[in-house]
Design an enzyme around this catalytic site. Structure first.
Site, PDB file in Angstrom:
ATOM      1  N   LYS A  85     -14.475 100.804  33.042  1.00 26.68           N
ATOM      2  CA  LYS A  85     -13.641 101.360  34.113  1.00 26.68           C
ATOM      3  C   LYS A  85     -12.174 101.108  33.757  1.00 26.68           C
ATOM      4  CE  LYS A  85     -14.296 101.263  39.144  1.00 26.68           C
ATOM      5  NZ  LYS A  85     -14.717 100.364  40.240  1.00 26.68           N
TER       6      LYS A  85
HETATM    7  O1  G3P Z   1     -14.815 100.067  43.893  1.00 31.19           O
HETATM    8  C1  G3P Z   1     -13.683 100.627  44.393  1.00 31.19           C
HETATM    9  C2  G3P Z   1     -13.698 100.999  45.857  1.00 31.19           C
HETATM   10  O2  G3P Z   1     -14.952 101.413  46.264  1.00 31.19           O
HETATM   11  C3  G3P Z   1     -13.042 100.010  46.747  1.00 31.19           C
HETATM   12  O3  G3P Z   1     -13.262 100.237  48.115  1.00 31.19           O
HETATM   13  O4  G3P Z   1     -13.103  99.570  50.476  1.00 31.19           O
HETATM   14  O5  G3P Z   1     -11.826  98.267  48.733  1.00 31.19           O
HETATM   15  O6  G3P Z   1     -11.117 100.548  49.393  1.00 31.19           O
HETATM   16  P1  G3P Z   1     -12.270  99.622  49.222  1.00 31.19           P
END
Ligand code: G3P
Length: 218
Positions: A85
């Site tokens: 990633k």
């Molecule tokens: O993995 C990246 C993403 O899904 C993060 O989510 O909830 O931290 O914005 P969030």
């Protein structure tokens, strides 16, 4: 529609994998920091890859192309399931192109616009990760971004898969499916929420109560 679990928590990963409900895993540095304690993150990555038979996204933390390449190669060498990633920056796009040329699958993350998604596809990304919830957080329309990327990728035949990320609740998942996202990555809590419906609970309670009146066994 592939469902990935967005976590580095092995207990949660095992629970979902045992149920046969997930196609892969995505992690990020924040998710790893939550669970690692004193453990070496590489041990956690290997354990995740050995638990789930599908793509497991492991993120670089370098910010220049060469460091991303070095880290990306190391992450890819952990296991055949590893997907590297990289962030959607100029260096990340260059690293993506170079890693893909070496046969390494790449997930380009932190995508917040269609123009960024276009460049990730041009760089040969295996997955593009638009962050739906974080756009909603600043009063934008995160799901509109998924719809627009779908249209652009379809218009020009890009093979990069849309991996809707930062999904916070079941409606996000349903909307991402309706928008034609190839994959959704969700926290474990959202995965289990997807199975819940009050009428299912109510109906089951009634069925069991009625069956009891028979005093019979199956
Ligand atoms: O993995 C990246 C993403 O899904 C993060 O989510 O909830 O931290 O914005 P969030």
């Amino acid at each position: 529609m592939k469902i990935f679990l967005d976590t580095a928590d092995l207990g949660e990963i095992r629970r979902a994998a045992d149920a046969g409900l997930i196609d892969g895993i995505t992690t990020n540095p924040s998710l790893v920091a939550k669970v690692a304690g004193k453990r070496d993150p590489k041990e956690i990555y290997l354990a995740i890859c050995e638990t789930v038979d599908g793509p497991v996204s492991l993120e670089v933390v370098g910010v220049d192309k060469d460091t991303m390449l070095t880290e990306g190669r190391k992450l890819a060498a952990i296991h055949k399931n590893a997907v590297v990633k990289v962030p959607l920056t100029e260096a990340g796009l260059k690293a993506c192109r170079a890693l893909v040329a070496e046969g390494i699958r790449v997930n380009v993350t932190l995508c917040f616009s269609v123009s960024q998604a276009l460049l990730a596809a041009k760089a040969g990304a295996t997955y593009i990760s638009p962050f739906v919830g974080r756009i909603d957080d600043i009063s934008g329309d995160g799901m509109e971004l998924i719809e627009q990327i779908r249209q652009v990728y379809d218009n020009y035949g890009f093979k990069t898969e849309i991996l809707a990320a930062s999904l916070r609740h079941p409606l996000h998942v349903v909307q991402a499916m309706m928008a034609g996202s190839d994959c959704c990555t969700i926290p474990p809590s959202v995965l289990w929420q997807l199975s819940k419906h009050p009428l299912t609970d109510k109906g089951l309670e009634t069925f069991l109560k009625d069956w009891e009146t028979l005093g019979a066994r199956i």
